[in-house]
Scaffold this motif. Structure first.
Motif, PDB file in Angstrom:
ATOM      1  N   LYS A 151       6.777   1.028  -7.524  1.00 48.20           N
ATOM      2  CA  LYS A 151       7.904   0.126  -7.306  1.00 48.20           C
ATOM      3  C   LYS A 151       9.022   0.342  -8.323  1.00 48.20           C
ATOM      4  O   LYS A 151       9.629  -0.599  -8.818  1.00 48.20           O
ATOM      5  N   GLY A 152       9.277   1.606  -8.695  1.00 46.99           N
ATOM      6  CA  GLY A 152      10.368   1.915  -9.601  1.00 46.99           C
ATOM      7  C   GLY A 152       9.999   1.972 -11.068  1.00 46.99           C
ATOM      8  O   GLY A 152      10.813   2.367 -11.896  1.00 46.99           O
ATOM      9  N   TYR A 153       8.792   1.598 -11.429  1.00 47.80           N
ATOM     10  CA  TYR A 153       8.334   1.712 -12.816  1.00 47.80           C
ATOM     11  C   TYR A 153       7.603   3.044 -12.903  1.00 47.80           C
ATOM     12  O   TYR A 153       6.570   3.232 -12.272  1.00 47.80           O
ATOM     13  N   LYS A 154       8.152   3.994 -13.668  1.00 53.73           N
ATOM     14  CA  LYS A 154       7.654   5.367 -13.666  1.00 53.73           C
ATOM     15  C   LYS A 154       7.027   5.742 -15.008  1.00 53.73           C
ATOM     16  O   LYS A 154       7.474   5.301 -16.061  1.00 53.73           O
TER      17      LYS A 154
ATOM     18  N   SER B 101       0.824  -1.202   0.000  1.00 50.34           N
ATOM     19  CA  SER B 101       0.000   0.000   0.000  1.00 50.34           C
ATOM     20  C   SER B 101       0.864   1.260   0.000  1.00 50.34           C
ATOM     21  O   SER B 101       0.409   2.325  -0.367  1.00 50.34           O
ATOM     22  N   ASP B 102       2.127   1.148   0.452  1.00 48.78           N
ATOM     23  CA  ASP B 102       3.029   2.281   0.416  1.00 48.78           C
ATOM     24  C   ASP B 102       3.282   2.740  -1.018  1.00 48.78           C
ATOM     25  O   ASP B 102       3.562   3.900  -1.249  1.00 48.78           O
ATOM     26  N   SER B 103       3.205   1.826  -1.972  1.00 46.14           N
ATOM     27  CA  SER B 103       3.472   2.178  -3.355  1.00 46.14           C
ATOM     28  C   SER B 103       2.179   2.271  -4.161  1.00 46.14           C
ATOM     29  O   SER B 103       2.208   2.223  -5.368  1.00 46.14           O
ATOM     30  N   LYS B 104       1.056   2.403  -3.487  1.00 46.62           N
ATOM     31  CA  LYS B 104      -0.240   2.495  -4.164  1.00 46.62           C
ATOM     32  C   LYS B 104      -0.300   3.773  -5.006  1.00 46.62           C
ATOM     33  O   LYS B 104       0.174   4.825  -4.584  1.00 46.62           O
ATOM     34  N   LEU B 105      -0.867   3.655  -6.158  1.00 43.97           N
ATOM     35  CA  LEU B 105      -0.972   4.793  -7.062  1.00 43.97           C
ATOM     36  C   LEU B 105      -2.101   5.719  -6.626  1.00 43.97           C
ATOM     37  O   LEU B 105      -3.095   5.286  -6.065  1.00 43.97           O
ATOM     38  N   LYS B 106      -1.937   7.017  -6.904  1.00 51.85           N
ATOM     39  CA  LYS B 106      -2.996   7.985  -6.613  1.00 51.85           C
ATOM     40  C   LYS B 106      -4.160   7.752  -7.575  1.00 51.85           C
ATOM     41  O   LYS B 106      -4.015   7.091  -8.601  1.00 51.85           O
TER      42      LYS B 106
END
Length: 172
Positions: A55-58, A38-43
């Motif tokens: 997770k590093g994929y931008k 959940s820390d890397s959950k998208l807005k």
């Protein structure tokens, strides 16, 4: 015979109970995994110029250009072309794929592909193709769609590396 039958039922109940607890353990670990991500959950929504990072994929929409067409490039009546210049960057330690089919143009809730082809040189020369990005690599290109001139527009991006999460970028 009755004793054997009773032992089979008791054994089955014991084995079934163990299976249930094993299932519960796997459900718990899955919940823990999803909770930790959940820390890397998208807005819910991004804007042009903001970076979505999972997770590093931008992914980023650099700019949006609107084009009414020409004698050779004619959008449907009432529409105009929407050209989104995007950058995808792989800051992971694994090779990642990208594909223009992962993108859709959402106009007032109607999502269509971004695979239009234009003859105008500065739009068509730099279209985003599909490929693979090595760790640390990036790619920039244009996605071309069309929509009604008065539509509320969003670019939707759903790559497989984001586990079915969709990035929505407001284009207004």
């Amino acid at each position: 015979m009755l004793i054997v039958f009773g032992l089979m039922i008791a054994g089955g109940a014991l084995l079934g109970g163990e299976g249930d607890s094993a299932d519960n353990k796997s459900d718990t670990s899955a919940a823990t995994k999803s909770g930790s991500s959940s820390d890397s959950k998208l807005k819910d929504n991004y804007h042009v110029g903001s970076v979505a990072n999972h997770k590093g994929y931008k992914f980023k929409v650099n700019k949006v250009t609107y084009y009414d067409g020409s004698d050779f490039d004619k959008p449907k009546k009432g529409n105009r072309y929407v050209i989104c210049n995007v950058t995808i960057k792989n800051d992971t330690d694994k090779k990642q794929s990208y594909n223009p089919m992962d993108f859709q143009l959402n106009a007032n809730g109607n999502s269509t592909n971004m695979m239009e082809i234009l003859t105008k040189e500065n739009y068509s020369q730099n279209t985003l193709d599909s490929g693979d990005l090595d760790p640390g690599a990036s790619v920039t290109g244009n996605l071309i769609g069309q929509a009604n001139k008065n539509a509320n527009l969003k670019l939707e991006y759903q790559p497989s590396v984001w586990n079915d999460e969709t990035v929505k970028v407001s284009l207004y």
